[in-house]
Write a protein that holds these residues in place. Structure first.
Motif, PDB file in Angstrom:
ATOM      1  N   PRO A  63       0.838  -1.206   0.000  1.00  0.00           N
ATOM      2  CA  PRO A  63       0.000   0.000   0.000  1.00  0.00           C
ATOM      3  C   PRO A  63       0.869   1.250   0.000  1.00  0.00           C
ATOM      4  CG  PRO A  63      -0.834  -1.607   1.570  1.00  0.00           C
ATOM      5  CD  PRO A  63       0.480  -2.133   1.088  1.00  0.00           C
ATOM      6  N   ALA A  64       0.432   2.258  -0.735  1.00  0.00           N
ATOM      7  CA  ALA A  64       1.241   3.468  -0.892  1.00  0.00           C
ATOM      8  C   ALA A  64       1.548   4.124   0.452  1.00  0.00           C
ATOM      9  CB  ALA A  64       0.521   4.451  -1.806  1.00  0.00           C
ATOM     10  N   ALA A  65       0.595   4.123   1.367  1.00  0.00           N
ATOM     11  CA  ALA A  65       0.830   4.729   2.673  1.00  0.00           C
ATOM     12  C   ALA A  65       1.965   4.021   3.408  1.00  0.00           C
ATOM     13  CB  ALA A  65      -0.453   4.695   3.512  1.00  0.00           C
ATOM     14  N   MET A  66       2.027   2.682   3.297  1.00  0.00           N
ATOM     15  CA  MET A  66       3.097   1.920   3.936  1.00  0.00           C
ATOM     16  C   MET A  66       4.443   2.240   3.282  1.00  0.00           C
ATOM     17  SD  MET A  66       3.395  -2.221   4.463  1.00  0.00           S
ATOM     18  CE  MET A  66       1.851  -2.228   5.396  1.00  0.00           C
ATOM     19  N   LEU A  67       4.442   2.384   1.947  1.00  0.00           N
ATOM     20  CA  LEU A  67       5.676   2.749   1.247  1.00  0.00           C
ATOM     21  C   LEU A  67       6.168   4.115   1.705  1.00  0.00           C
ATOM     22  CD1 LEU A  67       4.880   1.620  -2.422  1.00  0.00           C
ATOM     23  CD2 LEU A  67       6.479   0.547  -0.828  1.00  0.00           C
ATOM     24  N   VAL A  68       5.260   5.064   1.805  1.00  0.00           N
ATOM     25  CA  VAL A  68       5.628   6.406   2.259  1.00  0.00           C
ATOM     26  C   VAL A  68       6.220   6.342   3.667  1.00  0.00           C
ATOM     27  CG1 VAL A  68       4.680   8.638   2.953  1.00  0.00           C
ATOM     28  CG2 VAL A  68       4.010   7.622   0.765  1.00  0.00           C
ATOM     29  N   GLN A  69       5.603   5.563   4.533  1.00  0.00           N
ATOM     30  CA  GLN A  69       6.081   5.440   5.906  1.00  0.00           C
ATOM     31  C   GLN A  69       7.485   4.834   5.949  1.00  0.00           C
ATOM     32  OE1 GLN A  69       3.768   2.778   8.336  1.00  0.00           O
ATOM     33  NE2 GLN A  69       4.413   3.751  10.256  1.00  0.00           N
ATOM     34  N   ARG A  70       7.706   3.771   5.175  1.00  0.00           N
ATOM     35  CA  ARG A  70       9.009   3.109   5.194  1.00  0.00           C
ATOM     36  C   ARG A  70      10.103   3.979   4.586  1.00  0.00           C
ATOM     37  NH1 ARG A  70       8.008  -3.399   4.054  1.00  0.00           N
ATOM     38  NH2 ARG A  70       6.483  -3.690   5.743  1.00  0.00           N
ATOM     39  N   VAL A  71       9.772   4.694   3.524  1.00  0.00           N
ATOM     40  CA  VAL A  71      10.763   5.593   2.923  1.00  0.00           C
ATOM     41  C   VAL A  71      11.110   6.716   3.892  1.00  0.00           C
ATOM     42  CG1 VAL A  71      11.171   7.257   1.067  1.00  0.00           C
ATOM     43  CG2 VAL A  71      10.115   5.056   0.556  1.00  0.00           C
TER      44      VAL A  71
END
Length: 417
Positions: A63-71
């Protein structure tokens, strides 16, 4: 003055101004041809330079939100923009800002791991800045606009000098390379064959110029021929030309629906990869979603209210005014995108032709160089009023070029006296 004297005077005037226009413009044309030719192969160059950062194993994206969080966790800064490619085996790109500097992070969408970072846009953003001389600021942009206007004069005078009069073939490549005739034929034949393409590149590049381009933006907006909204820059998001200076709609309240819901709303509206999503920078700002452009008709921009998910604006190519559509088409063809590989090859041929002109012109001069002086064609005894009128008319259409032409005409008059 007899008709033959007038023709001779006009020919000498045209030849003289062709010489001076070339002296002024050829260095810029060579620069534009090299950097423009490189930019035609943006994707291929990026895959070569960032090979280890672009290639990823195909997988279902997180999910894009998870990607944003990890980045954000790996870089220590917030993500401001997400770009998703069409291919499943390519990394996503996210823009992060640290200490005021924008950087591009290459992210594996299947794991969220940051594969590498570079300055915003990477190497091809640098090539683009070099192409437009934006890297030098306002002065460079002004020089490009001036050179563009002079290029139109250069092509027009070149065609006049080439125009067959029965004494020589229209297209030829005679003699040997060590002789001036070979280089003259190469220069003339290349210029005539590529002249229309050179004019096309000049005209389609002008909407982004300093004075002419801004004036065009204003006229199109005021006449309701693009998107009739007050011109306010939208920073850091590459938009279609008609939307680059458009007021961003404001959200209706506070709160944030989140990245995933914003993407779902865009998907429901038919926006598919490749796309770019800009996150709200301030409270009340919307999500900005756009289709990454290939053809002009791909142009699509979506503003989504961050507080409640309402679509504030959905602008597609069909919604643009006719002038804006023509300019979008010109930009796509200029960059070799509108008609696929054939389009790119034609633009590459134009770049190669320009380089041939840039090389052949000084070689011709060198082979007839005088012992002293610049070796400019001699001034005619009588002024060619028609040519001066053409220069002034071009100067009215292109104001920055016009100023330099006025200086040149004044200098010519002083030289006569």
């Amino acid at each position: 003055m007899s008709a033959s004297d007038r023709r001779a005077s006009l020919y000498r005037s045209v030849w003289r101004w062709h010489f001076y226009a070339g002296l002024l413009v050829l260095p810029f044309l060579g620069w534009l041809a090299i950097t423009g030719g490189l930019y035609l192969y943006k994707a291929e160059i990026e895959r070569l330079v960032y090979a280890d950062w672009i290639a990823v194993a195909p997988a279902t994206p997180l999910p894009a939100a998870m990607l944003v969080q990890r980045v954000g966790a790996q870089t220590g800064v917030s993500v401001t923009q997400i770009t998703r490619p069409a291919a499943a085996d390519e990394s996503w790109r996210m823009t992060v800002v640290k200490d005021g500097e924008r950087r591009t992070a290459f992210v594996d969408p299947g794991t969220g791991r940051v594969l590498g970072t570079t300055h915003a846009g990477g190497i091809m953003a640098t090539v683009k800045s070099l192409h437009s001389l934006a890297i030098t600021g306002t002065i460079g942009n002004a020089l490009i606009e001036i050179a563009a206007g002079w290029t139109i004069l250069l092509v027009a005078t070149g065609v006049y000098l080439w125009w067959p009069n029965g004494a020589a073939p229209a297209l030829a490549l005679r003699g040997r390379m060590r002789g001036r005739l070979f280089w003259r034929d190469l220069h003339a034949s290349t210029g005539v064959i590529a002249g229309a393409l050179i004019l096309f590149l000049v005209v389609t590049g002008m909407p982004w110029s300093l004075v002419w381009g801004k004036t065009l933006h204003r006229v199109v907006a005021q006449q309701g021929l693009g998107r009739p909204l007050p011109p306010v820059p939208s920073d850091h998001h590459p938009l279609p030309w008609s939307q680059e200076h458009v007021r961003m709609p404001a959200s209706g309240g506070h709160g944030d629906i989140g990245v995933d819901r914003a993407l779902a709303i865009a998907a429901d509206r038919g926006i598919a990869a490749p796309w770019m999503l800009t996150l709200p920078a301030t409270p009340g700002a919307p999500y900005l979603m756009s289709q990454v452009l290939a053809k002009a008709s791909d142009a699509r921009v979506l503003y989504i209210d961050a507080s409640n998910g309402a679509v504030l604006q959905d602008a597609a190519y069909a919604d643009f005014g006719a002038p804006a559509q023509v300019i979008e088409w010109g930009a796509a063809a200029h960059e070799g995108r509108q008609y696929g590989e054939a389009n790119r090859l034609v633009m590459l041929a134009a770049c190669i032709a320009i380089l041939l002109l840039v090389i052949s012109a000084p070689v011709m001069w060198w082979k007839r160089r005088p012992a002293r002086g610049l070796g400019a064609p001699p001034a005619p005894i009588h002024r060619a009023r028609g040519l001066a009128g053409l220069m002034l008319a071009a100067g009215i259409v292109f104001p920055l070029t016009g100023l330099t032409m006025l200086v040149a005409l004044a200098g010519e008059r002083l030289a006569r006296r």
